[in-house]
Structure formats: C-alpha cells, structure tokens
Design a protein around this motif. Structure first.
Motif, PDB file in Angstrom:
ATOM      1  N   LEU A 158      29.368 -15.087  56.593  1.00 35.85           N
ATOM      2  CA  LEU A 158      29.799 -16.431  56.183  1.00 35.85           C
ATOM      3  C   LEU A 158      29.238 -17.496  57.119  1.00 35.85           C
ATOM      4  O   LEU A 158      28.778 -18.552  56.677  1.00 35.85           O
ATOM      5  N   LYS A 159      29.263 -17.223  58.424  1.00 35.81           N
ATOM      6  CA  LYS A 159      28.714 -18.187  59.385  1.00 35.81           C
ATOM      7  C   LYS A 159      27.215 -18.374  59.171  1.00 35.81           C
ATOM      8  O   LYS A 159      26.702 -19.491  59.216  1.00 35.81           O
ATOM      9  N   THR A 160      26.525 -17.270  58.932  1.00 38.31           N
ATOM     10  CA  THR A 160      25.077 -17.347  58.708  1.00 38.31           C
ATOM     11  C   THR A 160      24.765 -18.146  57.449  1.00 38.31           C
ATOM     12  O   THR A 160      23.869 -18.990  57.438  1.00 38.31           O
ATOM     13  N   ARG A 161      25.510 -17.904  56.392  1.00 38.26           N
ATOM     14  CA  ARG A 161      25.300 -18.663  55.152  1.00 38.26           C
ATOM     15  C   ARG A 161      25.545 -20.148  55.363  1.00 38.26           C
ATOM     16  O   ARG A 161      24.817 -20.987  54.842  1.00 38.26           O
ATOM     17  N   GLU A 162      26.577 -20.486  56.122  1.00 37.75           N
ATOM     18  CA  GLU A 162      26.876 -21.900  56.396  1.00 37.75           C
ATOM     19  C   GLU A 162      25.739 -22.538  57.191  1.00 37.75           C
ATOM     20  O   GLU A 162      25.344 -23.679  56.917  1.00 37.75           O
ATOM     21  N   LEU A 163      25.208 -21.819  58.175  1.00 33.42           N
ATOM     22  CA  LEU A 163      24.081 -22.346  58.949  1.00 33.42           C
ATOM     23  C   LEU A 163      22.852 -22.559  58.070  1.00 33.42           C
ATOM     24  O   LEU A 163      22.160 -23.574  58.187  1.00 33.42           O
ATOM     25  N   ILE A 164      22.586 -21.621  57.181  1.00 36.07           N
ATOM     26  CA  ILE A 164      21.438 -21.756  56.278  1.00 36.07           C
ATOM     27  C   ILE A 164      21.639 -22.938  55.336  1.00 36.07           C
ATOM     28  O   ILE A 164      20.732 -23.743  55.116  1.00 36.07           O
ATOM     29  N   THR A 165      22.848 -23.078  54.811  1.00 39.36           N
ATOM     30  CA  THR A 165      23.139 -24.186  53.902  1.00 39.36           C
ATOM     31  C   THR A 165      23.001 -25.525  54.624  1.00 39.36           C
ATOM     32  O   THR A 165      22.423 -26.482  54.095  1.00 39.36           O
ATOM     33  N   GLN A 166      23.521 -25.594  55.844  1.00 37.92           N
ATOM     34  CA  GLN A 166      23.424 -26.827  56.627  1.00 37.92           C
ATOM     35  C   GLN A 166      21.962 -27.143  56.926  1.00 37.92           C
ATOM     36  O   GLN A 166      21.536 -28.297  56.809  1.00 37.92           O
ATOM     37  N   SER A 167      21.184 -26.133  57.287  1.00 38.00           N
ATOM     38  CA  SER A 167      19.769 -26.341  57.563  1.00 38.00           C
ATOM     39  C   SER A 167      19.041 -26.819  56.312  1.00 38.00           C
ATOM     40  O   SER A 167      18.197 -27.719  56.379  1.00 38.00           O
ATOM     41  N   ASN A 168      19.373 -26.240  55.166  1.00 38.60           N
ATOM     42  CA  ASN A 168      18.746 -26.673  53.911  1.00 38.60           C
ATOM     43  C   ASN A 168      19.102 -28.113  53.589  1.00 38.60           C
ATOM     44  O   ASN A 168      18.257 -28.874  53.113  1.00 38.60           O
ATOM     45  N   ARG A 169      20.360 -28.492  53.835  1.00 40.11           N
ATOM     46  CA  ARG A 169      20.764 -29.883  53.593  1.00 40.11           C
ATOM     47  C   ARG A 169      19.985 -30.831  54.488  1.00 40.11           C
ATOM     48  O   ARG A 169      19.500 -31.877  54.035  1.00 40.11           O
ATOM     49  N   GLU A 170      19.868 -30.487  55.769  1.00 40.68           N
ATOM     50  CA  GLU A 170      19.138 -31.345  56.704  1.00 40.68           C
ATOM     51  C   GLU A 170      17.668 -31.458  56.302  1.00 40.68           C
ATOM     52  O   GLU A 170      17.089 -32.540  56.346  1.00 40.68           O
ATOM     53  N   THR A 171      17.082 -30.341  55.902  1.00 39.87           N
ATOM     54  CA  THR A 171      15.680 -30.352  55.481  1.00 39.87           C
ATOM     55  C   THR A 171      15.503 -31.212  54.234  1.00 39.87           C
ATOM     56  O   THR A 171      14.546 -31.988  54.134  1.00 39.87           O
ATOM     57  N   LEU A 172      16.413 -31.094  53.286  1.00 38.25           N
ATOM     58  CA  LEU A 172      16.340 -31.894  52.063  1.00 38.25           C
ATOM     59  C   LEU A 172      16.491 -33.386  52.378  1.00 38.25           C
ATOM     60  O   LEU A 172      15.768 -34.219  51.824  1.00 38.25           O
ATOM     61  N   GLN A 173      17.408 -33.726  53.276  1.00 39.29           N
ATOM     62  CA  GLN A 173      17.585 -35.129  53.644  1.00 39.29           C
ATOM     63  C   GLN A 173      16.335 -35.673  54.322  1.00 39.29           C
ATOM     64  O   GLN A 173      15.906 -36.799  54.038  1.00 39.29           O
ATOM     65  N   GLU A 174      15.733 -34.887  55.218  1.00 44.99           N
ATOM     66  CA  GLU A 174      14.511 -35.328  55.898  1.00 44.99           C
ATOM     67  C   GLU A 174      13.365 -35.479  54.902  1.00 44.99           C
ATOM     68  O   GLU A 174      12.604 -36.448  54.954  1.00 44.99           O
ATOM     69  N   ALA A 175      13.247 -34.538  53.983  1.00 46.72           N
ATOM     70  CA  ALA A 175      12.186 -34.626  52.970  1.00 46.72           C
ATOM     71  C   ALA A 175      12.387 -35.855  52.079  1.00 46.72           C
ATOM     72  O   ALA A 175      11.424 -36.539  51.737  1.00 46.72           O
ATOM     73  N   THR A 176      13.625 -36.138  51.718  1.00 46.91           N
ATOM     74  CA  THR A 176      13.919 -37.317  50.899  1.00 46.91           C
ATOM     75  C   THR A 176      13.568 -38.595  51.650  1.00 46.91           C
ATOM     76  O   THR A 176      12.965 -39.517  51.089  1.00 46.91           O
ATOM     77  N   ARG A 177      13.910 -38.634  52.938  1.00 43.65           N
ATOM     78  CA  ARG A 177      13.603 -39.821  53.751  1.00 43.65           C
ATOM     79  C   ARG A 177      12.091 -40.010  53.858  1.00 43.65           C
ATOM     80  O   ARG A 177      11.581 -41.124  53.687  1.00 43.65           O
ATOM     81  N   GLN A 178      11.360 -38.916  54.109  1.00 47.90           N
ATOM     82  CA  GLN A 178       9.905 -39.008  54.210  1.00 47.90           C
ATOM     83  C   GLN A 178       9.272 -39.418  52.875  1.00 47.90           C
ATOM     84  O   GLN A 178       8.304 -40.176  52.842  1.00 47.90           O
ATOM     85  N   PHE A 179       9.836 -38.927  51.766  1.00 48.56           N
ATOM     86  CA  PHE A 179       9.323 -39.298  50.446  1.00 48.56           C
ATOM     87  C   PHE A 179       9.500 -40.791  50.192  1.00 48.56           C
ATOM     88  O   PHE A 179       8.611 -41.449  49.664  1.00 48.56           O
ATOM     89  N   LYS A 180      10.654 -41.330  50.589  1.00 47.91           N
ATOM     90  CA  LYS A 180      10.880 -42.770  50.400  1.00 47.91           C
ATOM     91  C   LYS A 180       9.905 -43.581  51.232  1.00 47.91           C
ATOM     92  O   LYS A 180       9.357 -44.587  50.756  1.00 47.91           O
ATOM     93  N   LEU A 181       9.664 -43.153  52.483  1.00 44.42           N
ATOM     94  CA  LEU A 181       8.702 -43.865  53.333  1.00 44.42           C
ATOM     95  C   LEU A 181       7.301 -43.795  52.726  1.00 44.42           C
ATOM     96  O   LEU A 181       6.576 -44.789  52.701  1.00 44.42           O
ATOM     97  N   LEU A 182       6.935 -42.619  52.236  1.00 47.00           N
ATOM     98  CA  LEU A 182       5.617 -42.454  51.632  1.00 47.00           C
ATOM     99  C   LEU A 182       5.478 -43.285  50.360  1.00 47.00           C
ATOM    100  O   LEU A 182       4.444 -43.908  50.131  1.00 47.00           O
ATOM    101  N   SER A 183       6.533 -43.330  49.562  1.00 53.69           N
ATOM    102  CA  SER A 183       6.492 -44.125  48.328  1.00 53.69           C
ATOM    103  C   SER A 183       6.312 -45.602  48.643  1.00 53.69           C
ATOM    104  O   SER A 183       5.526 -46.302  47.997  1.00 53.69           O
ATOM    105  N   THR A 184       7.039 -46.075  49.656  1.00 50.61           N
ATOM    106  CA  THR A 184       6.911 -47.476  50.060  1.00 50.61           C
ATOM    107  C   THR A 184       5.505 -47.768  50.561  1.00 50.61           C
ATOM    108  O   THR A 184       4.887 -48.768  50.182  1.00 50.61           O
ATOM    109  N   SER A 185       4.998 -46.877  51.397  1.00 48.31           N
ATOM    110  CA  SER A 185       3.653 -47.049  51.940  1.00 48.31           C
ATOM    111  C   SER A 185       2.607 -47.018  50.832  1.00 48.31           C
ATOM    112  O   SER A 185       1.657 -47.805  50.828  1.00 48.31           O
ATOM    113  N   LEU A 186       2.782 -46.109  49.890  1.00 44.84           N
ATOM    114  CA  LEU A 186       1.837 -46.004  48.777  1.00 44.84           C
ATOM    115  C   LEU A 186       1.869 -47.258  47.902  1.00 44.84           C
ATOM    116  O   LEU A 186       0.830 -47.749  47.463  1.00 44.84           O
ATOM    117  N   ALA A 187       3.049 -47.801  47.669  1.00 47.21           N
ATOM    118  CA  ALA A 187       3.162 -49.025  46.867  1.00 47.21           C
ATOM    119  C   ALA A 187       2.462 -50.191  47.570  1.00 47.21           C
ATOM    120  O   ALA A 187       1.762 -50.989  46.929  1.00 47.21           O
TER     121      ALA A 187
END
Length: 115
Positions: free
Chosen positions: A36-65
């Motif tokens: 259970l602890k391992t699954r929670e760590l993986i889920t938290q890591s996936n959330r952080e990665t998704l948030q970082e990817a979303t932030r980078q995508f927004k920056l890239l979209s702005t830069s591209l525009a």
C-alpha cells in the motif's frame, strides 16, 4: 513403545504450528502494508510528473503562440519590403528605359525570340 493418538498430539501441534501460522499472518500483513505504501508513492510520483508535464506544456504553448505571432509579423513586414523593392525596381527600369526581357512564345527558345 507407547501408542500415541492424534488427540495426544494436538497440544504439540498447536504449540509448534501456532507460532508458524502467526508468523505467516504477520508477514502477509506486513507485505500488504508495504505494498500500500509503495502504491501511494507511485501514485504521488505520477501526480507530480503529470503536474510538471502540464506546467511545461502550458509554457511551451505560450512560447509557441508568441513565436507564431512574431513569425506572422515578420512575414508581413518582409512581404511589404519586397513589394516596395519591386515597385522601386520597376520605377528605375522605367526611368532608364530598360525593357523587360522577351518572353518565350509557342515553341521558340529565348534566342529565337530575340531575333
């Protein structure tokens, strides 16, 4: 030798198998909690990665525009400058009496058209 019945072995079996079964249950419980602890760590890591990817995508979209807008403005400016240059060349040719080169007619080469 004395005959031993199963009822006589009951306390001995309980004394030996009881701790083994207790250890097996405790081990399974520990493994379950660790999973259970391992699954929670993986889920938290996936959330952080998704948030970082979303932030980078927004920056890239702005830069591209911004880049797209700058490119459009540069293209408009280049087109305007090219049009001005063509008009100036046409005026200079007109003032100097330079005629445009002969065009090719059906089946003739440039050399034949000049003659």
């Amino acid at each position: 030798m004395e005959v031993v019945s199963l009822s006589d072995l009951g306390p001995v079996l309980a004394a030996t198998l009881g701790p083994v079964l207790g250890f097996a249950v405790a081990s399974m419980r520990y493994h379950h909690l660790d999973t259970l602890k391992t699954r929670e760590l993986i889920t938290q890591s996936n959330r952080e990665t998704l948030q970082e990817a979303t932030r980078q995508f927004k920056l890239l979209s702005t830069s591209l525009a911004e880049h797209r807008q700058e490119t459009k403005e540069g293209f408009k400016e280049m087109t305007a400058n090219l049009t001005d240059a063509r008009e100036r060349i046409a005026r200079i040719e007109g003032n100097m009496g330079i005629t445009p080169p002969p065009t090719k007619s059906d089946g003739q080469t440039t050399d034949q058209a000049e003659q």
